[in-house]
Design an enzyme around this catalytic site. Structure first.
Site, PDB file in Angstrom:
ATOM      1  N   HIS A   1      -5.035   9.379   0.424  1.00  0.00           N
ATOM      2  CA  HIS A   1      -5.172   8.692   1.632  1.00  0.00           C
ATOM      3  C   HIS A   1      -5.820   9.298   2.788  1.00  0.00           C
ATOM      4  O   HIS A   1      -5.510   9.104   3.822  1.00  0.00           O
ATOM      5  CB  HIS A   1      -3.869   8.356   2.169  1.00  0.00           C
ATOM      6  CG  HIS A   1      -3.428   7.218   2.659  1.00  0.00           C
ATOM      7  ND1 HIS A   1      -3.564   7.156   4.290  1.00  0.00           N
ATOM      8  CD2 HIS A   1      -2.998   5.798   2.532  1.00  0.00           C
ATOM      9  CE1 HIS A   1      -3.324   5.755   4.619  1.00  0.00           C
ATOM     10  NE2 HIS A   1      -2.966   5.025   3.444  1.00  0.00           N
TER      11      HIS A   1
ATOM     12  N   HIS B   1       3.577  -2.368   3.192  1.00  0.00           N
ATOM     13  CA  HIS B   1       3.900  -1.110   2.717  1.00  0.00           C
ATOM     14  C   HIS B   1       5.282  -0.556   1.909  1.00  0.00           C
ATOM     15  O   HIS B   1       6.151  -0.993   2.342  1.00  0.00           O
ATOM     16  CB  HIS B   1       3.827  -0.076   3.954  1.00  0.00           C
ATOM     17  CG  HIS B   1       2.370  -0.087   4.495  1.00  0.00           C
ATOM     18  ND1 HIS B   1       2.087  -0.900   5.469  1.00  0.00           N
ATOM     19  CD2 HIS B   1       1.225   0.563   4.112  1.00  0.00           C
ATOM     20  CE1 HIS B   1       0.779  -0.844   5.676  1.00  0.00           C
ATOM     21  NE2 HIS B   1       0.202   0.177   5.070  1.00  0.00           N
TER      22      HIS B   1
ATOM     23  N   HIS C   1      -5.904   2.878  -3.898  1.00  0.00           N
ATOM     24  CA  HIS C   1      -5.820   2.898  -2.512  1.00  0.00           C
ATOM     25  C   HIS C   1      -6.227   4.532  -2.096  1.00  0.00           C
ATOM     26  O   HIS C   1      -5.771   5.043  -1.101  1.00  0.00           O
ATOM     27  CB  HIS C   1      -4.413   2.600  -1.949  1.00  0.00           C
ATOM     28  CG  HIS C   1      -4.441   2.668  -0.483  1.00  0.00           C
ATOM     29  ND1 HIS C   1      -5.255   1.944   0.276  1.00  0.00           N
ATOM     30  CD2 HIS C   1      -3.300   2.954   0.203  1.00  0.00           C
ATOM     31  CE1 HIS C   1      -4.946   2.101   1.553  1.00  0.00           C
ATOM     32  NE2 HIS C   1      -3.710   2.803   1.574  1.00  0.00           N
TER      33      HIS C   1
ATOM     34  N   ASP D   1       0.957  -1.095  -0.108  1.00  0.00           N
ATOM     35  CA  ASP D   1      -0.084   0.106   0.148  1.00  0.00           C
ATOM     36  C   ASP D   1       0.948   1.219   0.075  1.00  0.00           C
ATOM     37  O   ASP D   1       1.927   1.443   0.401  1.00  0.00           O
ATOM     38  CB  ASP D   1      -0.966   0.060   1.197  1.00  0.00           C
ATOM     39  CG  ASP D   1      -2.063  -0.908   1.229  1.00  0.00           C
ATOM     40  OD1 ASP D   1      -1.932  -1.562   0.311  1.00  0.00           O
ATOM     41  OD2 ASP D   1      -3.017  -1.100   2.130  1.00  0.00           O
TER      42      ASP D   1
HETATM   43 ZN    ZN Z   1      -2.599   3.188   3.134  1.00  0.00          ZN
END
Ligand code: ZN
Length: 494
Positions: A103, A193, A99, A49
């Site tokens: 954010h 991540h 995503h 991510d």
């Molecule tokens: Zn994230």
């Protein structure tokens, strides 16, 4: 750099061989389930991510070396800053998913804001020439029935994870490895991540996670449009090799190039040096001073416009090409520039070789020119001078230029003409900034092609003492618009 896709490809070739063997044996014995024997424990999914970012290429390198596919949940604004990385993800057989744009927690956004965030991110991914799967992972995993409903109504799968080592907290690689490998199970979705300083520990953990999973009979799958873990699609076969154009010179245009007297060209390949001297000899390019060309500096949009406009003027003087009279509204951000620059921008805009930026009222003169921009401009210049039929059919020549990419036809046409070649690994690097020496060489080759075809005469070199003043002072005065905003804001994960 390794040839793209080789590792995973070899696994697929092994699978294909196993399948073929299985088919051959089918009459003699119960068909061995070849795919299952390659991955007897099933598939698990690595998901990353918050990228793309500075650490993403290292993640891709590890995945390549250790033969694993992954799914990247990218942010829209970071995809716009580094589209070439997202193109690489898809090219190497990984899946790209959404995503959100910046954010933000979906639970704090209105329905319309959620839809817009998702739409903008998909658009950024498609602008990189990549088709995202229709799956969204809400930032932070912050979700509720309203968020799920909005995504479902918009046609998206709502994806979370099943294994979370919380790598964003900065845990040691060994901690991340232990957490993940103790929770491997068929269909597991592992949350990692690839953005932020902690990504180093994640990268350190990856080889052991992958090798442990392989040793336990797992293969690495990717997510599909419904958020399920499925086997990855094998990477596409590489495009055909191009003829070697690296050595292509400019002998037709400049049979006897006269050194222009720059003292900073010594490191360049000979064709590039001669291309620069050739363009300067034509009076088309100039140094940034009498002795400097600054070959490795990036090209600004207005610099490219001036060079192309001089080339067009030379063309018009010798070929009967009629240039349009610049008219209409001028871009609001060029009015303080020199007359030559303003005229160049107006002429090229009138010809459709360049466009405005933003809402179309600005030109962004000091933004950098990417290699894709350059290909598009040169292709339109070709259209404007010899007609669209001469632009070349193209074909597909670069691993990182999928047919859906805007500008793909123009990039491939340039390759077809032998004007560009790309890197040894058959990538074009379309999102990279063009350097002054590269633009000079490309324009020199373009000119050379036209001289060779008899459209334009060869150079009558302008004696050094009669040349115009150097370019570049004005750009320095402007200080350059460093529009690439530094993007290191810390986004807490997931
Ligand atoms: Zn994230």
């Amino acid at each position: 750099m390794e040839v793209v896709g080789r590792g995973r490809h070899s696994r697929w070739l092994a699978l294909a061989a196993a399948l073929a063997a299985g088919l051959a044996l089918v009459a003699a014995a119960p068909a061995p389930a070849a795919a299952a024997s390659t991955c007897p424990s099933g598939h698990v999914a690595l998901t990353f991510d918050d990228g793309p970012g500075p650490h993403t290429p290292a993640v891709l390198d590890v995945l390549e070396r250790h033969d694993a596919a992954a799914t990247f949940f990218v942010l829209g604004h970071r995809t716009r800053s580094a589209p070439g990385i997202v193109t690489r993800q898809a090219r190497e057989g990984h899946v790209v998913a959404n995503h959100s744009e910046r954010h933000r927690e979906f639970t704090r956004l209105s329905n319309a804001q959620i839809r817009e965030s998702v739409r903008a991110t998909d658009a950024a991914i498609r602008d990189a020439g990549v088709e995202p799967i229709s799956a969204v992972r809400p930032p932070y995993g912050a979700t509720n029935s309203r968020v799920r409903g909005v995504l479902r109504d918009a046609g998206y799968a709502h994806v979370l994870w099943s294994v979370d080592p919380q790598d964003w907290r900065g845990h040691a690689s060994s901690t991340i490895v232990r957490h993940v490998t103790s929770r491997l199970a068929p269909g597991a979705v592992i949350l990692l991540h690839d953005y932020g300083g902690h990504a180093r520990n994640t990268i350190g953990a990856l080889p052991r996670i992958i090798d442990t999973a392989h040793s336990r009979g797992y293969c690495f799958g990717v997510l599909d449009d419904r958020g399920r873990v499925v086997a990855p699609t094998p990477p596409e076969p590489p495009p055909p090799e191009l003829d070697d154009v690296a050595a292509r010179g400019t002998e037709a245009a400049c049979p006897e190039p006269v050194p222009a007297g720059f003292t900073d060209l010594d490191d360049l390949a000979e064709p590039t040096r001669e291309g620069i001297d050739c363009l300067v000899g034509f009076g088309l390019a100039r140094g940034t001073s009498a002795t400097a060309f600054q070959p490795r500096e990036p090209v600004h949009r207005v610099d490219a416009a001036v060079l192309l406009s001089r080339l067009l003027t030379y063309d018009a003087m010798h070929s009967g090409l009629v240039l349009p009279w610049p008219e209409g509204e001028e871009f609001t951000d060029v009015v303080d520039l020199s007359a030559e620059r303003r005229d160049a921008v107006r002429t090229l805009s009138a010809l459709g070789v360049t466009n405005g930026t933003g809402d179309g009222t600005t030109f962004s003169p000091f933004a950098r020119v990417t290699r894709r921009d350059m290909a598009v401009m040169l292709s339109r210049l070709q259209d404007a001078t010899v007609g669209p039929d001469a632009a070349g059919e193209g074909g597909r020549f670069f691993l990182d230029v999928p047919p859906e990419l805007a500008g793909a036809a123009e990039i491939n046409a340039l390759a077809d003409r032998g004007i560009v070649q790309g890197a040894a690994d058959r990538t074009f690097g379309w999102s990279e900034a063009v350097r002054r020496d590269e633009l000079a060489l490309l324009l020199a080759r373009h000119l050379d092609e036209h001289v060779e075809a008899g459209r334009l005469p060869a150079a009558e070199p302008v004696p050094v003492e009669e040349r115009d003043e150097a370019d570049g002072d004005e750009a320095d005065a402007e200080g350059g618009d460093e529009s690439d905003e530094a993007d290191e804001e810390a986004v807490p994960a997931p």
